[in-house]
Design a protein around this motif. Sequence first.
Motif, PDB file in Angstrom:
ATOM      1  N   ALA A 155       0.850  -1.188   0.000  1.00 33.66           N
ATOM      2  CA  ALA A 155       0.000   0.000   0.000  1.00 33.66           C
ATOM      3  C   ALA A 155       0.884   1.235   0.000  1.00 33.66           C
ATOM      4  O   ALA A 155       1.978   1.248   0.577  1.00 33.66           O
ATOM      5  CB  ALA A 155      -0.925   0.008   1.208  1.00 33.66           C
ATOM      6  N   ALA A 156       0.411   2.289  -0.644  1.00 34.99           N
ATOM      7  CA  ALA A 156       1.146   3.549  -0.722  1.00 34.99           C
ATOM      8  C   ALA A 156       0.272   4.682  -0.206  1.00 34.99           C
ATOM      9  O   ALA A 156      -0.888   4.819  -0.609  1.00 34.99           O
ATOM     10  CB  ALA A 156       1.573   3.836  -2.162  1.00 34.99           C
ATOM     11  N   GLY A 157       0.826   5.489   0.692  1.00 31.55           N
ATOM     12  CA  GLY A 157       0.163   6.706   1.150  1.00 31.55           C
ATOM     13  C   GLY A 157       0.661   7.876   0.332  1.00 31.55           C
ATOM     14  O   GLY A 157       1.860   8.137   0.270  1.00 31.55           O
ATOM     15  N   THR A 158      -0.259   8.595  -0.307  1.00 31.76           N
ATOM     16  CA  THR A 158       0.119   9.639  -1.249  1.00 31.76           C
ATOM     17  C   THR A 158      -0.654  10.918  -0.981  1.00 31.76           C
ATOM     18  O   THR A 158      -1.535  10.976  -0.115  1.00 31.76           O
ATOM     19  CB  THR A 158      -0.158   9.189  -2.700  1.00 31.76           C
ATOM     20  N   SER A 159      -0.336  11.937  -1.783  1.00 36.33           N
ATOM     21  CA  SER A 159      -1.061  13.199  -1.703  1.00 36.33           C
ATOM     22  C   SER A 159      -2.471  13.088  -2.264  1.00 36.33           C
ATOM     23  O   SER A 159      -3.283  14.002  -2.090  1.00 36.33           O
ATOM     24  CB  SER A 159      -0.291  14.280  -2.468  1.00 36.33           C
ATOM     25  N   THR A 200      -4.907  13.059   1.929  1.00 35.52           N
ATOM     26  CA  THR A 200      -3.478  13.189   2.200  1.00 35.52           C
ATOM     27  C   THR A 200      -3.112  12.142   3.242  1.00 35.52           C
ATOM     28  O   THR A 200      -3.410  12.307   4.425  1.00 35.52           O
ATOM     29  CB  THR A 200      -3.135  14.598   2.697  1.00 35.52           C
ATOM     30  N   ALA A 201      -2.496  11.050   2.817  1.00 32.87           N
ATOM     31  CA  ALA A 201      -2.159   9.925   3.693  1.00 32.87           C
ATOM     32  C   ALA A 201      -0.670   9.971   3.996  1.00 32.87           C
ATOM     33  O   ALA A 201       0.161   9.719   3.127  1.00 32.87           O
ATOM     34  CB  ALA A 201      -2.531   8.604   3.037  1.00 32.87           C
ATOM     35  N   LEU A 202      -0.316  10.305   5.230  1.00 35.55           N
ATOM     36  CA  LEU A 202       1.069  10.580   5.593  1.00 35.55           C
ATOM     37  C   LEU A 202       1.779   9.394   6.225  1.00 35.55           C
ATOM     38  O   LEU A 202       3.014   9.327   6.191  1.00 35.55           O
ATOM     39  CB  LEU A 202       1.116  11.769   6.557  1.00 35.55           C
ATOM     40  N   SER A 203       1.054   8.474   6.820  1.00 32.03           N
ATOM     41  CA  SER A 203       1.702   7.366   7.532  1.00 32.03           C
ATOM     42  C   SER A 203       0.762   6.179   7.581  1.00 32.03           C
ATOM     43  O   SER A 203      -0.462   6.333   7.551  1.00 32.03           O
ATOM     44  CB  SER A 203       2.092   7.791   8.957  1.00 32.03           C
ATOM     45  N   MET A 204       1.338   4.985   7.672  1.00 32.75           N
ATOM     46  CA  MET A 204       0.538   3.764   7.782  1.00 32.75           C
ATOM     47  C   MET A 204       1.267   2.764   8.669  1.00 32.75           C
ATOM     48  O   MET A 204       2.500   2.777   8.775  1.00 32.75           O
ATOM     49  CB  MET A 204       0.292   3.149   6.407  1.00 32.75           C
ATOM     50  N   THR A 205       0.489   1.892   9.275  1.00 36.88           N
ATOM     51  CA  THR A 205       1.037   0.770  10.013  1.00 36.88           C
ATOM     52  C   THR A 205       0.028  -0.364   9.945  1.00 36.88           C
ATOM     53  O   THR A 205      -1.087  -0.191   9.439  1.00 36.88           O
ATOM     54  CB  THR A 205       1.338   1.146  11.485  1.00 36.88           C
ATOM     55  N   VAL A 206       0.399  -1.535  10.455  1.00 35.57           N
ATOM     56  CA  VAL A 206      -0.472  -2.708  10.414  1.00 35.57           C
ATOM     57  C   VAL A 206      -0.588  -3.269  11.815  1.00 35.57           C
ATOM     58  O   VAL A 206       0.404  -3.404  12.535  1.00 35.57           O
ATOM     59  CB  VAL A 206       0.086  -3.789   9.462  1.00 35.57           C
ATOM     60  N   TYR A 207      -1.820  -3.584  12.223  1.00 32.34           N
ATOM     61  CA  TYR A 207      -2.045  -4.248  13.500  1.00 32.34           C
ATOM     62  C   TYR A 207      -3.038  -5.382  13.286  1.00 32.34           C
ATOM     63  O   TYR A 207      -4.148  -5.164  12.799  1.00 32.34           O
ATOM     64  CB  TYR A 207      -2.587  -3.281  14.545  1.00 32.34           C
TER      65      TYR A 207
END
Length: 631
Positions: free
Chosen positions: A572-576, A600-607
């Motif tokens: 997955a990619a977080g983009t403008s 505007t997706a600046l950060s991601m993580t998985v839980y």
Amino acid sequence: MHIGKKIWFFLCLFAFITSGCDTEPSTGLHLYDWQRTAGPYKLNIHLWSMTITPEGHIYIGLSNEGSIVSTIYRSTDNGETWQPTGMSNNRTIHALAAKPGFVFAGASYGSTGVFRTSNGGLNWTPVGLFNSGVLSLMIAPNGDVYAGTETEGIHRSTDNGASWQQVHPAGTICSFTHHPNGDLFAGTHGDILRSTDGGDSWFTAANLPAIEVPSMLVDHSGNIFAGTIWGGVFISTDAGVTWNRTNDAQTGNNVWALGINSANTIFAGHYPDFVDNLEISGIFQSTNQGNSWMSINSNFNPALVNIIAVNSSDHIFAATLDIGVYRSTDGGSSWHESLGFYPIGEPNQTVSHVAIDSDGRIFAASPSDRVFSPSVFSVSVDNGHTWRTSYSTFDSLVDVAINNNNDIFLLSSNQLFRSSDHAFSWQVLQNGLALAYNAKKLRILTSQNLLLLADTILYASSDNGNSWNARPTQLHASLNDLVFDSDGNLYLATATGIYHSTDQAASWQLIDSWQSGLVKLLVIDQDDRLYAVNDHNVIYRANSKKTGWTDITNGINGFGIYCLQPVNGVLAAGTSAGIFVYNEEADFWDESNLGLVNRTALSMTVYDGQLVAGTAAGVFYGNRLRFSKLP
């Protein structure tokens, strides 16, 4: 079977259209329906003043910012809930004072004058000083009301505000207090004024080495305390004749707020600035007339405290600059946020970094959006339904990391912090670090081994960040990112290319196949495949031997690439322009923005297999949608 296929086709087509995607999905494609959490919360306004009435009602004055109904709110249940009063939302209320039957409010910064209510804030009547910004108010023992102004000195009313008399002609009056002997005191920009004739005249009693005196009080023994900016806390033990600085190394130089309880304990609220020690923040207490001070920040966000008030039950209320109100009912031993105050703010704010520990606690870092306002770090233990603010005195946050023991690390451009108690308290880690606003990334290799990138220097710690050693890379290039694969091999992104280390960063070799300039971002997926993003926002994937690279940007060309996150076998990619999922079979990035209110997706993580994103509108959970090709 033919009819069944048609039904399946239309069901799949309907789901696909409602997902907001622009391309045909293929086998195994993972798209997401995003669910917004309730935070983190953004108060977005300054809290400037507070008073408690004789019956225990709390009034708090605000700045005229954000989406608020009124700039004065009231609580009648000890801070559990707050309601807007009848004050309009276009005035900044810098001062409040209460006496039996009346509450007075002073407006400043473009909206001036003194206002009065006699019906619990339902209505506020302007009663004078219409052309004066009012910074401070005091009710004298005889009931007279004193107003300190921005430029026009001190004014007095002997008839509850119906008329006013100027009793000191000039100067900025920031604070007041009164002494049991009848003398009155006022704090200005460095001076302390004194009146020995009931306020008829005033003279300079002291010139303190400070730029402002925003708070004053008198303890039960008659000692006078003055909280100052750039001067710490001063005390006079002889009714204002002489003044000396207390032993206030613990409280720092900037003390905006002072309070006192029935046991004669003094409370000081600290407000750090950019030259102050950022580890000194929050609330401090002295039980020995200022000879020593102790931090009482348990469960309290070490914030910029600018108001302290104590009620008749010795409950302490502390208002922070723009985070909220905290309350202690046990003398400062523990603090709790007055959550009922939050509805006057905005429900979400930009989240530049999001992380989740092994117990499911969500940590969200939000950058500052105003000058001289710090970043905010928030925590949720209930999947984002409620949030508490943990820390707010770091600036220029660049990274957040959590180790296997659930120790949390916050890296700003010039300091590293660690918390081992789920973000209730923080320790500054600086042994061996020389960060000059150049820190970039923190990577945790094991529970004890950490690597930190700072400009051209790589720092290493083998004791969980307690001490650090610089490891010269000999690369003479800016270090931008670092990742490691399942075998412990390190990959370093620099301004001149990508380097590889197989000996725990002791030496580095250039990956010759990289020919695409500056590398700003690296990621390794679950199959140890390496991805790199250059400064032109082009995404490349390396082959298994790192001898060749393939451009896989098709579908998100021209967008800003902020983060990459492997999840459930895809990338997955977080983009403008939102969040996209890479469809490897089609060599295309599919849009996955259903439910995102800001893309505007600046950060991601998985839980627990679930994708979590930090965006310009808060934290979102991604609920996975699966599509399959028609049979």
